[in-house]
Design an enzyme around this catalytic site. Structure first.
Site, PDB file in Angstrom:
ATOM      1  N   ILE A   1       0.843   6.916   0.000  1.00 52.69           N
ATOM      2  CA  ILE A   1       0.261   5.841   0.799  1.00 52.69           C
ATOM      3  C   ILE A   1      -1.209   5.672   0.419  1.00 52.69           C
ATOM      4  O   ILE A   1      -1.973   6.633   0.459  1.00 52.69           O
ATOM      5  CB  ILE A   1       0.361   6.172   2.305  1.00 52.69           C
ATOM      6  CG1 ILE A   1       1.806   6.483   2.696  1.00 52.69           C
ATOM      7  CG2 ILE A   1      -0.224   5.032   3.146  1.00 52.69           C
ATOM      8  CD1 ILE A   1       1.940   7.214   4.015  1.00 52.69           C
ATOM      9  N   CYS A   2      -1.577   4.467   0.089  1.00 53.46           N
ATOM     10  CA  CYS A   2      -2.970   4.151  -0.200  1.00 53.46           C
ATOM     11  C   CYS A   2      -3.607   3.656   1.099  1.00 53.46           C
ATOM     12  O   CYS A   2      -3.516   2.477   1.452  1.00 53.46           O
ATOM     13  CB  CYS A   2      -3.054   3.083  -1.287  1.00 53.46           C
ATOM     14  SG  CYS A   2      -4.751   2.633  -1.717  1.00 53.46           S
ATOM     15  N   ALA A   3      -4.189   4.591   1.850  1.00 51.55           N
ATOM     16  CA  ALA A   3      -4.848   4.274   3.125  1.00 51.55           C
ATOM     17  C   ALA A   3      -6.120   5.107   3.200  1.00 51.55           C
ATOM     18  O   ALA A   3      -6.075   6.337   3.063  1.00 51.55           O
ATOM     19  CB  ALA A   3      -3.926   4.583   4.296  1.00 51.55           C
TER      20      ALA A   3
ATOM     21  N   PHE B   1      -7.633   6.924  -4.903  1.00 52.34           N
ATOM     22  CA  PHE B   1      -7.242   5.538  -4.683  1.00 52.34           C
ATOM     23  C   PHE B   1      -8.478   4.652  -4.625  1.00 52.34           C
ATOM     24  O   PHE B   1      -9.551   5.076  -4.196  1.00 52.34           O
ATOM     25  CB  PHE B   1      -6.463   5.399  -3.367  1.00 52.34           C
ATOM     26  CG  PHE B   1      -5.073   5.963  -3.413  1.00 52.34           C
ATOM     27  CD1 PHE B   1      -4.084   5.354  -4.173  1.00 52.34           C
ATOM     28  CD2 PHE B   1      -4.744   7.087  -2.679  1.00 52.34           C
ATOM     29  CE1 PHE B   1      -2.801   5.873  -4.202  1.00 52.34           C
ATOM     30  CE2 PHE B   1      -3.467   7.611  -2.707  1.00 52.34           C
ATOM     31  CZ  PHE B   1      -2.489   6.998  -3.466  1.00 52.34           C
TER      32      PHE B   1
ATOM     33  N   HIS C   1       0.811  -1.219   0.000  1.00 53.30           N
ATOM     34  CA  HIS C   1       0.000   0.000   0.000  1.00 53.30           C
ATOM     35  C   HIS C   1       0.851   1.279   0.000  1.00 53.30           C
ATOM     36  O   HIS C   1       0.344   2.360   0.255  1.00 53.30           O
ATOM     37  CB  HIS C   1      -0.952   0.026   1.198  1.00 53.30           C
ATOM     38  CG  HIS C   1      -2.007  -1.020   1.143  1.00 53.30           C
ATOM     39  ND1 HIS C   1      -2.975  -1.054   0.165  1.00 53.30           N
ATOM     40  CD2 HIS C   1      -2.227  -2.106   1.921  1.00 53.30           C
ATOM     41  CE1 HIS C   1      -3.753  -2.098   0.357  1.00 53.30           C
ATOM     42  NE2 HIS C   1      -3.314  -2.760   1.407  1.00 53.30           N
TER      43      HIS C   1
END
Length: 152
Positions: free
Chosen positions: A91-93, A145, A84
């Site tokens: 950051i893919c959060a 995202f 992620h």
């Protein structure tokens, strides 16, 4: 920076020092525009004993809008290889995007990212890393995202 943002960040800075979060260190917070925070993954994990640096950038709408949060490579710290985390530090959060809430804070984001790293099963980049990095906007906040995998 709005007075609401400044007051909130002043409060968070004061609380941050008193919380004494294990594995979380404030590296630099000279103003309310940008902070650098070190995070270390505690316990047994693929990232045990590694320390990473996060750059938090705040806009005048904070805490209504999320901060921009990226891992940085500053010669001392590197960007963790994680499914992620893109090689440019984005950051893919979901908590940094569509699930952001003003009740979240710098400390809670750090704890969440510590947990994300601690539960990692493979040190690898997202499958679309090269394409994403080639076409990525300067700020990850300008990326939509797709949050479809919370198992890594």
């Amino acid at each position: 920076m709005s007075s609401i943002s400044s007051k909130r960040l002043a409060k968070e800075l004061k609380e941050f020092h008193s919380l004494n979060l294990v594995g979380v260190t404030l590296l630099k917070a000279d103003d309310f525009k940008q902070w650098l925070v070190g995070i270390e993954v505690m316990g047994e994990s693929l990232f045990q004993n590694e320390v990473f640096a996060l750059r938090f950038t705040f806009d005048s709408q904070y805490p209504i809008s999320s901060p921009e949060v990226v891992f940085i490579d500053d010669g001392v710290h590197h960007i963790p290889p994680h499914p992620h985390v893109y090689s440019n530090g984005h950051i893919c959060a979901s908590i940094l995007g569509q699930e952001w809430s003003p009740v979240l804070s710098v400390a809670s984001v750090c704890i969440t990212l510590q947990s994300m790293l601690a539960s990692c099963k493979a040190k690898e980049r997202p499958p679309d890393n090269d394409r994403y990095v080639r076409n990525a906007p300067l700020s990850p906040k300008n990326t939509r995202f797709h949050y479809d995998d919370d198992t890594v």
